[in-house]
Design a protein around this motif. Structure first.
Motif, mmCIF file in Angstrom:
data_model
loop_
_atom_site.group_PDB
_atom_site.id
_atom_site.type_symbol
_atom_site.label_atom_id
_atom_site.label_comp_id
_atom_site.label_asym_id
_atom_site.label_seq_id
_atom_site.Cartn_x
_atom_site.Cartn_y
_atom_site.Cartn_z
ATOM 1 N N TYR A 20 32.590 17.788 -11.282
ATOM 2 C CA TYR A 20 32.455 16.540 -12.027
ATOM 3 C C TYR A 20 31.645 15.506 -11.247
ATOM 4 C CZ TYR A 20 35.985 18.472 -15.176
ATOM 5 O OH TYR A 20 36.659 19.271 -16.077
ATOM 6 N N SER A 21 31.756 15.519 -9.914
ATOM 7 C CA SER A 21 30.946 14.623 -9.097
ATOM 8 C C SER A 21 29.472 15.007 -9.178
ATOM 9 C CB SER A 21 31.418 14.672 -7.635
ATOM 10 O OG SER A 21 32.755 14.238 -7.517
ATOM 11 N N ALA A 22 29.203 16.312 -9.177
ATOM 12 C CA ALA A 22 27.820 16.776 -9.288
ATOM 13 C C ALA A 22 27.218 16.405 -10.642
ATOM 14 C CB ALA A 22 27.761 18.289 -9.075
ATOM 15 N N LEU A 23 28.033 16.516 -11.706
ATOM 16 C CA LEU A 23 27.554 16.113 -13.031
ATOM 17 C C LEU A 23 27.180 14.636 -13.052
ATOM 18 C CD1 LEU A 23 29.765 17.815 -15.785
ATOM 19 C CD2 LEU A 23 27.290 17.949 -15.523
ATOM 20 N N ALA A 24 28.026 13.814 -12.436
ATOM 21 C CA ALA A 24 27.746 12.379 -12.392
ATOM 22 C C ALA A 24 26.456 12.103 -11.636
ATOM 23 C CB ALA A 24 28.916 11.635 -11.740
ATOM 24 N N LEU A 25 26.236 12.825 -10.542
ATOM 25 C CA LEU A 25 25.021 12.634 -9.745
ATOM 26 C C LEU A 25 23.791 13.088 -10.519
ATOM 27 C CD1 LEU A 25 23.968 11.785 -6.922
ATOM 28 C CD2 LEU A 25 24.202 14.187 -6.238
ATOM 29 N N SER A 27 23.378 13.329 -13.687
ATOM 30 C CA SER A 27 23.131 12.493 -14.862
ATOM 31 C C SER A 27 22.202 11.322 -14.560
ATOM 32 C CB SER A 27 24.455 11.970 -15.424
ATOM 33 O OG SER A 27 25.026 10.988 -14.570
ATOM 34 N N HIS A 28 22.162 10.880 -13.315
ATOM 35 C CA HIS A 28 21.325 9.737 -12.933
ATOM 36 C C HIS A 28 19.959 10.148 -12.386
ATOM 37 C CE1 HIS A 28 24.344 6.606 -13.499
ATOM 38 N NE2 HIS A 28 25.227 7.399 -12.920
ATOM 39 N N HIS A 29 19.786 11.432 -12.042
ATOM 40 C CA HIS A 29 18.576 11.805 -11.307
ATOM 41 C C HIS A 29 17.790 12.958 -11.936
ATOM 42 C CE1 HIS A 29 19.572 9.171 -7.950
ATOM 43 N NE2 HIS A 29 20.813 9.620 -8.013
ATOM 44 N N VAL A 30 18.333 13.631 -12.948
ATOM 45 C CA VAL A 30 17.637 14.762 -13.564
ATOM 46 C C VAL A 30 17.322 14.399 -15.013
ATOM 47 C CG1 VAL A 30 17.783 17.201 -14.207
ATOM 48 C CG2 VAL A 30 18.793 16.408 -12.049
ATOM 49 N N SER A 31 16.055 14.502 -15.376
ATOM 50 C CA SER A 31 15.640 14.082 -16.720
ATOM 51 C C SER A 31 16.034 15.087 -17.799
ATOM 52 C CB SER A 31 14.120 13.860 -16.754
ATOM 53 O OG SER A 31 13.437 15.046 -16.378
ATOM 54 N N GLU A 32 16.138 16.360 -17.445
ATOM 55 C CA GLU A 32 16.514 17.393 -18.402
ATOM 56 C C GLU A 32 17.692 18.186 -17.822
ATOM 57 O OE1 GLU A 32 13.176 19.749 -19.539
ATOM 58 O OE2 GLU A 32 11.875 18.000 -19.849
ATOM 59 N N PRO A 33 18.911 17.657 -17.969
ATOM 60 C CA PRO A 33 20.062 18.244 -17.269
ATOM 61 C C PRO A 33 20.756 19.377 -18.002
ATOM 62 C CG PRO A 33 20.753 16.256 -18.401
ATOM 63 C CD PRO A 33 19.278 16.425 -18.693
ATOM 64 N N ILE A 34 20.166 19.923 -19.071
ATOM 65 C CA ILE A 34 20.871 20.859 -19.928
ATOM 66 C C ILE A 34 21.376 22.078 -19.175
ATOM 67 C CG2 ILE A 34 18.657 21.854 -20.658
ATOM 68 C CD1 ILE A 34 21.961 21.781 -22.658
ATOM 69 N N HIS A 35 20.553 22.655 -18.288
ATOM 70 C CA HIS A 35 20.960 23.884 -17.612
ATOM 71 C C HIS A 35 22.102 23.607 -16.630
ATOM 72 C CE1 HIS A 35 17.675 25.856 -19.554
ATOM 73 N NE2 HIS A 35 16.768 25.126 -18.928
ATOM 74 N N ILE A 75 37.617 8.588 -13.505
ATOM 75 C CA ILE A 75 36.935 7.525 -12.757
ATOM 76 C C ILE A 75 35.515 7.960 -12.408
ATOM 77 C CG2 ILE A 75 36.914 6.273 -10.560
ATOM 78 C CD1 ILE A 75 39.989 6.264 -10.680
ATOM 79 N N ILE A 76 35.368 9.218 -11.991
ATOM 80 C CA ILE A 76 34.035 9.752 -11.703
ATOM 81 C C ILE A 76 33.178 9.736 -12.971
ATOM 82 C CG2 ILE A 76 32.766 11.837 -11.053
ATOM 83 C CD1 ILE A 76 35.169 12.511 -9.231
ATOM 84 N N ALA A 77 33.783 10.116 -14.098
ATOM 85 C CA ALA A 77 33.037 10.163 -15.356
ATOM 86 C C ALA A 77 32.557 8.780 -15.780
ATOM 87 C CB ALA A 77 33.904 10.782 -16.455
ATOM 88 N N VAL A 78 33.326 7.741 -15.477
ATOM 89 C CA VAL A 78 32.896 6.375 -15.802
ATOM 90 C C VAL A 78 31.591 6.035 -15.095
ATOM 91 C CG1 VAL A 78 33.475 3.931 -15.496
ATOM 92 C CG2 VAL A 78 35.196 5.514 -16.372
#
Length: 437
Positions: A20-25, A27-35, A75-78
């Motif tokens: 979940y921490s990696a997803l949060a990271l 989400s802010h830095h990868v323009s195409e996060p689908i994979h 909290i991480i998801a927020v």
């Protein structure tokens, strides 16, 4: 609960924390996060499935620890940016229009561009809303939440995320009233719930928390309170109406008049001002299609509208059968089977629906957690594949909301296998392994 084994589940909980921490990271830095979204969601979903169902892991972790991890995940998801979704622009716009005009209804985002006065503050948001020619579809209770979040945090999504995260934790607490710890864990750590409720800030959690509050009030004999919560849930989102008649069966008829009274109190101010959510809801029901399954089979051999009518009739048959079956338990005042009927009804509805967005499934998960069925959880994992669309894969030749054929096939093949497993398991055991305390 075996506290001596309480450390056994900390490793998978920490792995989930990393995912979940990696997803949060990302989400802010990868323009195409689908994979990455797909890989992380599938890994997290399978880990939660293994922990909650295969190992029945909640027996090895105190509820306090399980809840603490659930809160940390939220909290991480927020802190995460929305992933492959832009619906939140509509939520923010509705809150802005509500404050500017006194009602969010009767005004399309497109029309705001030509309006003057206090509503001009909403103009920038209106540029980002999808289907800008369509008025809002969200009922009054949600509009109140949107307006409150706008008052607190303006055009920032943080306010809505925090509200939904708090309500989601409340759902977890309500689930302990009718569900064993292993079932609660499945929901509390579920990646679909965390992603759609907090990361993408979809508001279904508002209706769900009122629906569960109605059910738990019913279990303790607080019938009038249950009806108030049930009516509020129905004024939050249309999916609550699917279960409302079933719950009303368990409530004495003398309390039923409270239901329309509460609905009138909620809706009347907007109807007096000239509009509500009904027209857009009708438009949605008549024309939208996305990620359908059984409806898609009907749609291939029939015209669109006849397919919708037949799907509705098939669902009404299942719904009616569940209502008739529940009458036997109503006469004994046995509410233990309500989660089973709720899960079956919601599963049938989504299988026959022309539109199945990922966040819709959250409506059945709190009830599914008490049934011992695996198919709702398999679907909650596999539905992340529905994000493989033209929006998620902008370099592809897919249309905006067209799902990649392989992703679509994998999603529903996994679900079909899970349904077969559930049917075979119930047939062999002759009963469900209810997760009721």
């Amino acid at each position: 609960m075996n506290n001596s084994g309480s450390l056994n589940l900390h490793p998978p909980a920490l792995v989930l924390l990393g995912l979940y921490s990696a997803l949060a990271l990302v989400s802010h830095h990868v323009s195409e996060p689908i994979h990455f979204l797909t890989a992380a969601s599938l890994a997290a979903g399978l880990l939660v499935f293994w922990t909650g169902i295969v190992r029945n892991g909640a027996r090895l972790l105190s509820f306090r620890s399980m809840l603490a991890y659930a809160v940390i995940y939220r909290i991480i998801a927020v802190t995460s940016a929305p992933l492959l979704e832009d619906d939140y622009y509509r939520f923010l716009l509705d809150g802005c229009v509500f404050w500017a005009q006194g009602s969010p209804y009767g005004i399309s985002p497109q029309s705001i561009l030509d309006m003057t006065g206090s509503i001009e503050a909403c103009r920038d948001l209106s540029l980002f809303v999808n289907y800008p020619e369509v008025e809002t579809i969200y009922p009054p209770v949600l509009q109140g939440i949107f307006a409150f979040a706008w008052m607190v945090s303006g055009d920032s999504l943080v306010g809505l995320k925090i509200i939904f995260a708090v309500l989601d934790v409340l759902i977890i607490l309500l689930m302990t009233r009718f569900c064993r710890p292993s079932g609660v864990l499945l929901y509390a750590w579920c990646p679909l719930v965390i992603k759609e409720t907090v990361i993408n800030a979809h508001p279904d959690v508002v209706g769900i928390v009122f629906l569960l509050a109605a059910f738990t009030a019913l279990t303790s004999g607080r019938f009038r309170t249950s009806v108030v919560f049930l009516a509020t849930a129905c004024a939050s989102k249309v999916f609550a109406w699917i279960l409302a008649p079933l719950l009303l069966l368990y409530i004495p008829k003398r309390a039923w008049p409270i239901f329309p009274v509460v609905l009138c109190i909620i809706y009347l101010p907007f109807l007096i001002s000239g509009a509500a959510d009904f027209s857009t809801l009708g438009l949605f029901a008549q024309h939208w299609q996305f990620n359908h399954s059984l409806f898609g089979l009907l749609d291939t051999v029939l015209a669109d509208q006849p397919a919708r009518v037949i799907s509705l009739l098939l669902f009404a048959t299942v719904w009616g059968a569940m209502m008739i079956a529940s009458l036997r338990y109503v006469s004994r005042n046995d509410i233990h089977w309500v989660p089973v009927f709720a899960t079956i009804v919601y599963m049938a509805f989504f299988l026959l629906s022309p539109v199945v967005n990922a966040w819709y499934l959250i409506w059945m998960l709190p009830f599914a957690a008490a049934t011992g069925l695996v198919s709702p959880w398999v679907w909650s994992i596999a539905i992340v594949l529905s994000y493989y669309t033209g929006i998620g894969l902008p370099a592809s030749l897919l249309e905006a909301y067209q799902i990649h054929p392989w992703a679509y096939a994998l999603q529903y093949c996994a679900l079909a296998v899970a349904i077969w497993f559930d049917l075979r398991s119930v047939s062999n055991k002759k009963k469900l392994n209810l997760q009721i305390p």
